[in-house]
Design a protein around this motif. Structure first.
Motif, PDB file in Angstrom:
ATOM      1  N   LEU A 151       4.958 -17.019   9.551  1.00 24.27           N
ATOM      2  CA  LEU A 151       4.129 -16.379  10.575  1.00 24.27           C
ATOM      3  C   LEU A 151       3.999 -14.882  10.301  1.00 24.27           C
ATOM      4  O   LEU A 151       2.916 -14.304  10.460  1.00 24.27           O
ATOM      5  N   SER A 152       5.075 -14.251   9.867  1.00 22.67           N
ATOM      6  CA  SER A 152       5.010 -12.822   9.541  1.00 22.67           C
ATOM      7  C   SER A 152       4.112 -12.588   8.328  1.00 22.67           C
ATOM      8  O   SER A 152       3.369 -11.596   8.283  1.00 22.67           O
ATOM      9  N   ARG A 153       4.169 -13.482   7.339  1.00 23.02           N
ATOM     10  CA  ARG A 153       3.291 -13.335   6.179  1.00 23.02           C
ATOM     11  C   ARG A 153       1.828 -13.512   6.565  1.00 23.02           C
ATOM     12  O   ARG A 153       0.951 -12.809   6.061  1.00 23.02           O
ATOM     13  N   TRP A 154       1.570 -14.463   7.441  1.00 26.37           N
ATOM     14  CA  TRP A 154       0.197 -14.690   7.894  1.00 26.37           C
ATOM     15  C   TRP A 154      -0.332 -13.459   8.631  1.00 26.37           C
ATOM     16  O   TRP A 154      -1.461 -13.026   8.383  1.00 26.37           O
ATOM     17  N   ILE A 155       0.477 -12.863   9.516  1.00 24.91           N
ATOM     18  CA  ILE A 155       0.049 -11.666  10.234  1.00 24.91           C
ATOM     19  C   ILE A 155      -0.183 -10.520   9.250  1.00 24.91           C
ATOM     20  O   ILE A 155      -1.160  -9.776   9.356  1.00 24.91           O
ATOM     21  N   GLY A 156       0.714 -10.379   8.262  1.00 28.94           N
ATOM     22  CA  GLY A 156       0.528  -9.343   7.254  1.00 28.94           C
ATOM     23  C   GLY A 156      -0.767  -9.516   6.493  1.00 28.94           C
ATOM     24  O   GLY A 156      -1.489  -8.545   6.226  1.00 28.94           O
ATOM     25  N   TYR A 157      -1.083 -10.770   6.139  1.00 27.98           N
ATOM     26  CA  TYR A 157      -2.338 -11.050   5.435  1.00 27.98           C
ATOM     27  C   TYR A 157      -3.544 -10.686   6.296  1.00 27.98           C
ATOM     28  O   TYR A 157      -4.500 -10.061   5.818  1.00 27.98           O
ATOM     29  N   GLU A 158      -3.503 -11.044   7.570  1.00 24.52           N
ATOM     30  CA  GLU A 158      -4.628 -10.751   8.461  1.00 24.52           C
ATOM     31  C   GLU A 158      -4.788  -9.239   8.660  1.00 24.52           C
ATOM     32  O   GLU A 158      -5.915  -8.724   8.683  1.00 24.52           O
ATOM     33  N   LEU A 159      -3.676  -8.514   8.813  1.00 31.20           N
ATOM     34  CA  LEU A 159      -3.754  -7.060   8.945  1.00 31.20           C
ATOM     35  C   LEU A 159      -4.312  -6.421   7.669  1.00 31.20           C
ATOM     36  O   LEU A 159      -5.106  -5.475   7.721  1.00 31.20           O
ATOM     37  N   GLU A 160      -3.881  -6.932   6.528  1.00 33.25           N
ATOM     38  CA  GLU A 160      -4.356  -6.410   5.245  1.00 33.25           C
ATOM     39  C   GLU A 160      -5.853  -6.643   5.088  1.00 33.25           C
ATOM     40  O   GLU A 160      -6.600  -5.752   4.660  1.00 33.25           O
ATOM     41  N   ARG A 161      -6.300  -7.835   5.440  1.00 29.90           N
ATOM     42  CA  ARG A 161      -7.725  -8.150   5.324  1.00 29.90           C
ATOM     43  C   ARG A 161      -8.554  -7.277   6.257  1.00 29.90           C
ATOM     44  O   ARG A 161      -9.618  -6.777   5.885  1.00 29.90           O
ATOM     45  N   GLU A 162      -8.054  -7.077   7.476  1.00 30.27           N
ATOM     46  CA  GLU A 162      -8.752  -6.218   8.427  1.00 30.27           C
ATOM     47  C   GLU A 162      -8.841  -4.779   7.904  1.00 30.27           C
ATOM     48  O   GLU A 162      -9.873  -4.120   8.043  1.00 30.27           O
ATOM     49  N   HIS A 163      -7.761  -4.305   7.308  1.00 33.52           N
ATOM     50  CA  HIS A 163      -7.755  -2.960   6.734  1.00 33.52           C
ATOM     51  C   HIS A 163      -8.778  -2.841   5.621  1.00 33.52           C
ATOM     52  O   HIS A 163      -9.516  -1.842   5.539  1.00 33.52           O
ATOM     53  N   HIS A 164      -8.849  -3.843   4.767  1.00 33.35           N
ATOM     54  CA  HIS A 164      -9.811  -3.805   3.664  1.00 33.35           C
ATOM     55  C   HIS A 164     -11.241  -3.833   4.191  1.00 33.35           C
ATOM     56  O   HIS A 164     -12.119  -3.151   3.644  1.00 33.35           O
ATOM     57  N   HIS A 165     -11.475  -4.624   5.242  1.00 27.96           N
ATOM     58  CA  HIS A 165     -12.821  -4.669   5.823  1.00 27.96           C
ATOM     59  C   HIS A 165     -13.202  -3.308   6.396  1.00 27.96           C
ATOM     60  O   HIS A 165     -14.340  -2.858   6.225  1.00 27.96           O
ATOM     61  N   ARG A 166     -12.274  -2.654   7.080  1.00 29.15           N
ATOM     62  CA  ARG A 166     -12.564  -1.331   7.640  1.00 29.15           C
ATOM     63  C   ARG A 166     -12.829  -0.315   6.532  1.00 29.15           C
ATOM     64  O   ARG A 166     -13.726   0.528   6.646  1.00 29.15           O
ATOM     65  N   THR A 167     -12.040  -0.411   5.456  1.00 23.58           N
ATOM     66  CA  THR A 167     -12.246   0.496   4.330  1.00 23.58           C
ATOM     67  C   THR A 167     -13.613   0.282   3.702  1.00 23.58           C
ATOM     68  O   THR A 167     -14.325   1.232   3.370  1.00 23.58           O
ATOM     69  N   LEU A 168     -13.984  -1.003   3.549  1.00 23.11           N
ATOM     70  CA  LEU A 168     -15.293  -1.315   2.964  1.00 23.11           C
ATOM     71  C   LEU A 168     -16.418  -0.835   3.867  1.00 23.11           C
ATOM     72  O   LEU A 168     -17.422  -0.291   3.386  1.00 23.11           O
ATOM     73  N   ASP A 169     -16.260  -1.008   5.169  1.00 23.61           N
ATOM     74  CA  ASP A 169     -17.286  -0.527   6.102  1.00 23.61           C
ATOM     75  C   ASP A 169     -17.449   0.990   5.993  1.00 23.61           C
ATOM     76  O   ASP A 169     -18.579   1.508   6.020  1.00 23.61           O
ATOM     77  N   ALA A 170     -16.329   1.696   5.872  1.00 22.67           N
ATOM     78  CA  ALA A 170     -16.393   3.156   5.746  1.00 22.67           C
ATOM     79  C   ALA A 170     -17.085   3.555   4.448  1.00 22.67           C
ATOM     80  O   ALA A 170     -17.886   4.503   4.416  1.00 22.67           O
ATOM     81  N   GLN A 171     -16.793   2.828   3.368  1.00 19.68           N
ATOM     82  CA  GLN A 171     -17.448   3.114   2.093  1.00 19.68           C
ATOM     83  C   GLN A 171     -18.945   2.849   2.180  1.00 19.68           C
ATOM     84  O   GLN A 171     -19.754   3.621   1.641  1.00 19.68           O
ATOM     85  N   ASN A 172     -19.307   1.770   2.844  1.00 19.96           N
ATOM     86  CA  ASN A 172     -20.728   1.460   2.996  1.00 19.96           C
ATOM     87  C   ASN A 172     -21.448   2.524   3.816  1.00 19.96           C
ATOM     88  O   ASN A 172     -22.603   2.862   3.539  1.00 19.96           O
ATOM     89  N   GLU A 173     -20.760   3.046   4.835  1.00 14.22           N
ATOM     90  CA  GLU A 173     -21.362   4.124   5.621  1.00 14.22           C
ATOM     91  C   GLU A 173     -21.604   5.355   4.759  1.00 14.22           C
ATOM     92  O   GLU A 173     -22.638   6.019   4.876  1.00 14.22           O
ATOM     93  N   ARG A 174     -20.642   5.660   3.882  1.00 11.52           N
ATOM     94  CA  ARG A 174     -20.824   6.808   2.996  1.00 11.52           C
ATOM     95  C   ARG A 174     -21.955   6.562   2.007  1.00 11.52           C
ATOM     96  O   ARG A 174     -22.709   7.487   1.678  1.00 11.52           O
ATOM     97  N   LEU A 175     -22.075   5.320   1.523  1.00 10.61           N
ATOM     98  CA  LEU A 175     -23.174   4.997   0.617  1.00 10.61           C
ATOM     99  C   LEU A 175     -24.517   5.131   1.314  1.00 10.61           C
ATOM    100  O   LEU A 175     -25.487   5.624   0.731  1.00 10.61           O
ATOM    101  N   ASP A 176     -24.597   4.678   2.558  1.00 13.25           N
ATOM    102  CA  ASP A 176     -25.841   4.817   3.315  1.00 13.25           C
ATOM    103  C   ASP A 176     -26.195   6.291   3.492  1.00 13.25           C
ATOM    104  O   ASP A 176     -27.372   6.678   3.387  1.00 13.25           O
ATOM    105  N   GLU A 177     -25.175   7.098   3.771  1.00 10.26           N
ATOM    106  CA  GLU A 177     -25.420   8.532   3.927  1.00 10.26           C
ATOM    107  C   GLU A 177     -25.907   9.130   2.608  1.00 10.26           C
ATOM    108  O   GLU A 177     -26.840   9.940   2.585  1.00 10.26           O
ATOM    109  N   PHE A 178     -25.272   8.714   1.514  1.00  9.52           N
ATOM    110  CA  PHE A 178     -25.666   9.187   0.187  1.00  9.52           C
ATOM    111  C   PHE A 178     -27.100   8.769  -0.113  1.00  9.52           C
ATOM    112  O   PHE A 178     -27.901   9.562  -0.636  1.00  9.52           O
TER     113      PHE A 178
END
Length: 382
Positions: A151-178
């Motif tokens: 259960l702890s590994r599953w939560i860690g995986y979900e938190l990691e995936r959420e973090h990567h999605h947020r990072t990707l969204d931020a990168q996409n926002e910067r690309l749109d600005e560029f």
């Protein structure tokens, strides 16, 4: 206490991850409650310890000292052992264990505890733990320990995936600005410069008029680079709606857009394939621009459908070996490729196709891995 069947634990884990529509915070809250109920203890807590403190992210305790959002001294908690050792810990009766004099027993009032580390991107994020104010009647069994670890590994995986999605969204926002900067802040002065140069060229005499024509060619090239960079920033490897298209029709349309005066197009064999028509045309346009800019005079470009893809070949001088070797998974830095070749790579990979380059009496781009469509056929005479 009724001990659940082992399969119940893993059924719960599967059901938690099966519905992608449930927000992450709700999934974590459900996971904590499921663990508490399965283990038959009072409390379930998810903590963050990355800054050296014990911050409660979510908890079945809805009010009081240990509710979600509170922060505590990590050194007074049972979880400090999990963080320090990076290992799960299970204590069914603190008073009858090696931890009978541990500071956490008095500071928290918890007499039974089971917890495991949460790992995100290779670093300890915090802990998932279950506890109670009374000793547990039975020791934590191996299935229960394994359940908490998973259960702890599953939560860690979900938190990691959420973090990567947020990072990707931020990168996409910067690309749109560029992309917006390219579309506005660069194109506007380019348009102005072109207008003044054209105006000056109308009344200029030799050799000034020739110099102005060279300046106009440079402005055209800058406009092309802006368009290609804008396309790469906005589209990347994205492929939109696919449809059935004819290879010959798309390549001829791209040829008409580029109109390289130094070359002749021959569609040797045609075929049908499923593709994003716009992105496929973009691939051909960049191939044809490359011919126009680097292949000299009297070049023949041949498009040929194959059983699993297509080929675009020219009889020009050929790409430099290091550039050809770097395409489609090579090791050369992307900025050495040029935007046109980089876009070609992105269109091929975005479709899930495979590509390679052969240099021998010209340059041949081979695209394969296209299993759909009609077999290659000779095009009918116009």
């Amino acid at each position: 206490m009724t001990t659940p069947d082992t399969t119940d634990y893993f059924r719960d884990l599967y059901e938690l991850g099966a519905d992608p529509s449930i927000p992450l915070d709700e999934k974590i809250a459900q996971a904590i409650e499921v663990g508490r109920d399965r283990l038959d203890v009072q409390y379930g807590v998810l903590s963050y310890t990355g800054n050296g403190e014990y911050e409660i992210i979510d908890s079945t305790i809805t009010s009081g000292e240990f509710e979600a959002g509170t922060t505590h001294d990590l050194e007074t908690t049972w979880c400090r052992h999990v963080v320090e050792d990076d290992e799960p810990l299970a204590i069914s009766d603190a008073g009858e264990s090696e931890y009978s004099t541990d500071i956490a027993r008095e500071a928290t009032g918890l007499q039974c505890y089971i917890g495991a580390p949460i790992v995100v991107d290779g670093e300890t994020y915090g802990t998932l733990c279950y506890s109670g104010e009374q000793p547990r009647e039975e020791p934590f069994g191996e299935d229960e320990r394994r359940f908490v670890r998973l259960l702890s590994r599953w939560i860690g995986y979900e938190l990691e995936r959420e973090h990567h999605h947020r990072t990707l969204d931020a990168q996409n926002e910067r690309l749109d600005e560029f992309a917006g900067v390219l579309a506005h802040d660069l194109r506007n002065p380019l348009t102005s410069a072109r207008g003044y140069v054209e105006l000056a060229a109308e009344t200029a005499s030799e050799p000034e008029s020739e110099y102005l024509e060279t300046a106009l060619d440079s402005l055209d090239r800058m406009e092309q680079l802006v368009a290609e960079t804008l396309s790469l920033a906005r589209e990347g490897e994205d492929v939109g709606q696919r449809e059935r298209v004819e290879l010959g029709a798309v390549s001829r349309q791209a040829w008409g857009t580029v109109e390289p005066a130094n070359a002749t197009l021959v569609v040797e064999t045609d075929r049908t394939l499923t593709a994003d028509r716009s992105r496929l045309q973009q691939l051909f346009e960049n191939l044809f621009r490359n011919v126009e800019e680097h292949c000299g005079e009297d070049v023949t470009v041949t498009v040929r459908g194959t059983e699993d893809g297509f080929i675009v070949a020219d009889d020009g001088p050929g790409l430099p070996e290091e550039i050809a070797a770097s395409l489609f998974g090579g090791e050369l830095e992307p900025n050495r490729l040029g935007l046109g070749l980089l876009i070609i790579e992105r269109v091929v990979s975005g479709h899930g196709w495979e590509g390679r380059v052969e240099v021998d009496d010209g340059t041949t781009f081979v695209v394969s891995g296209i299993s759909d469509g009609a077999p290659a056929v000779q095009p009918r005479e116009a």
